[in-house]
Scaffold this active site. Structure first.
Site, PDB file in Angstrom:
ATOM      1  N   ARG A   9     -47.940  17.514   9.641  1.00 37.70           N
ATOM      2  CA  ARG A   9     -46.625  17.581   9.002  1.00 37.70           C
ATOM      3  C   ARG A   9     -46.599  16.711   7.760  1.00 37.70           C
ATOM      4  O   ARG A   9     -47.157  15.623   7.743  1.00 37.70           O
ATOM      5  CB  ARG A   9     -45.539  17.085   9.969  1.00 37.70           C
ATOM      6  CG  ARG A   9     -44.135  17.146   9.386  1.00 37.70           C
ATOM      7  CD  ARG A   9     -43.135  16.413  10.244  1.00 37.70           C
ATOM      8  NE  ARG A   9     -43.429  14.992  10.405  1.00 37.70           N
ATOM      9  CZ  ARG A   9     -43.182  14.065   9.487  1.00 37.70           C
ATOM     10  NH1 ARG A   9     -42.661  14.384   8.322  1.00 37.70           N
ATOM     11  NH2 ARG A   9     -43.481  12.795   9.720  1.00 37.70           N
ATOM     12  N   THR A  10     -45.960  17.239   6.737  1.00 30.29           N
ATOM     13  CA  THR A  10     -45.604  16.427   5.578  1.00 30.29           C
ATOM     14  C   THR A  10     -44.100  16.530   5.410  1.00 30.29           C
ATOM     15  O   THR A  10     -43.477  17.483   5.871  1.00 30.29           O
ATOM     16  CB  THR A  10     -46.307  16.887   4.281  1.00 30.29           C
ATOM     17  OG1 THR A  10     -45.976  18.247   4.023  1.00 30.29           O
ATOM     18  CG2 THR A  10     -47.814  16.721   4.392  1.00 30.29           C
ATOM     19  N   SER A  11     -43.520  15.554   4.750  1.00 35.54           N
ATOM     20  CA  SER A  11     -42.065  15.519   4.599  1.00 35.54           C
ATOM     21  C   SER A  11     -41.555  16.488   3.547  1.00 35.54           C
ATOM     22  O   SER A  11     -40.438  16.953   3.634  1.00 35.54           O
ATOM     23  CB  SER A  11     -41.618  14.101   4.238  1.00 35.54           C
ATOM     24  OG  SER A  11     -41.977  13.223   5.278  1.00 35.54           O
ATOM     25  N   THR A  12     -42.374  16.769   2.553  1.00 35.58           N
ATOM     26  CA  THR A  12     -41.923  17.668   1.488  1.00 35.58           C
ATOM     27  C   THR A  12     -42.988  18.707   1.184  1.00 35.58           C
ATOM     28  O   THR A  12     -44.173  18.518   1.465  1.00 35.58           O
ATOM     29  CB  THR A  12     -41.619  16.888   0.189  1.00 35.58           C
ATOM     30  OG1 THR A  12     -42.816  16.263  -0.262  1.00 35.58           O
ATOM     31  CG2 THR A  12     -40.546  15.835   0.416  1.00 35.58           C
ATOM     32  N   GLN A  15     -46.415  18.067  -0.927  1.00 31.00           N
ATOM     33  CA  GLN A  15     -47.490  17.229  -0.392  1.00 31.00           C
ATOM     34  C   GLN A  15     -48.606  18.091   0.201  1.00 31.00           C
ATOM     35  O   GLN A  15     -49.077  17.845   1.303  1.00 31.00           O
ATOM     36  CB  GLN A  15     -46.928  16.282   0.666  1.00 31.00           C
ATOM     37  CG  GLN A  15     -45.934  15.284   0.116  1.00 31.00           C
ATOM     38  CD  GLN A  15     -45.315  14.443   1.217  1.00 31.00           C
ATOM     39  OE1 GLN A  15     -44.956  14.942   2.266  1.00 31.00           O
ATOM     40  NE2 GLN A  15     -45.177  13.157   0.956  1.00 31.00           N
TER      41      GLN A  15
END
Length: 188
Positions: A9-12, A15
């Protein structure tokens, strides 16, 4: 037969390199393409983490859920402990690569609990420093914050609504979330 699942997972969405790096590490840890679940959403928005919910629902006795780091799973000790309890209830274990931690062992469980506490502490310290920095910038007139989505996009949303588009079509065309569309239309 047990399965090694991976979660990246990345926040945005910008990325992409970080997501690719996580996936490569998960593959090196024994996950295959079909057992890796990935998404680009903040860990704070749990209701939007559909891929995470899918992998948790798949876990059965003997499975392993792999994260590259503790921060990919949760942002608080309480939340991480809830995840660990759910994984454990399914009969599965958690492996965190950057900590060399595996909850299948007593030492791994101890390490997991210690690092989950440290991660929570670090997150709280970062948020405190951020708040102090924002307050100082506001006092100097250097910080304005971002314009609210609804304010910036309301004219576009109303124009699209007048054309008879669905709320989802409006959200897609305006580049905003559907909740913002509902707020704008409700206020109009």
């Amino acid at each position: 037969m047990s399965t090694i699942y991976g979660y990246a997972r990345t926040s945005t969405s910008d990325q992409l390199a970080g997501l690719a790096d996580q996936i490569a590490k998960l593959k090196a840890a024994g996950c295959d393409n079909q057992s890796i679940f990935q998404e680009q959403v903040s860990s704070m928005k749990m209701e939007e983490r559909t891929e995470f919910a899918k992998v948790l629902a798949k876990l059965v006795k003997g499975d392993v859920l792999v994260f590259t780091s503790l921060s990919r799973a949760a942002r608080s000790m309480i939340h991480m402990m809830e995840i660990e309890a759910q994984v454990s209830k399914a009969g599965a274990t958690i492996r965190i690569l950057d900590l060399n931690c595996d909850t299948a062992t007593p030492n791994g469980r101890l390490t997991f609990n210690l690092f989950a506490s440290v991660a929570t502490f670090e997150r709280e310290q970062m948020l405190e420093r951020q708040a102090v920095g924002i307050a100082a910038a506001k006092a100097e007139g250097k910080y304005k914050g971002r314009a609210p989505t609804a304010q910036a996009k309301s004219a576009k949303v109303l124009e699209l609504a007048s054309k008879g588009l669905t709320r989802q079509e409006i959200a897609d065309a305006a580049g905003i979330g559907i909740a913002s569309v509902y707020r704008i239309l409700k206020a109009a």
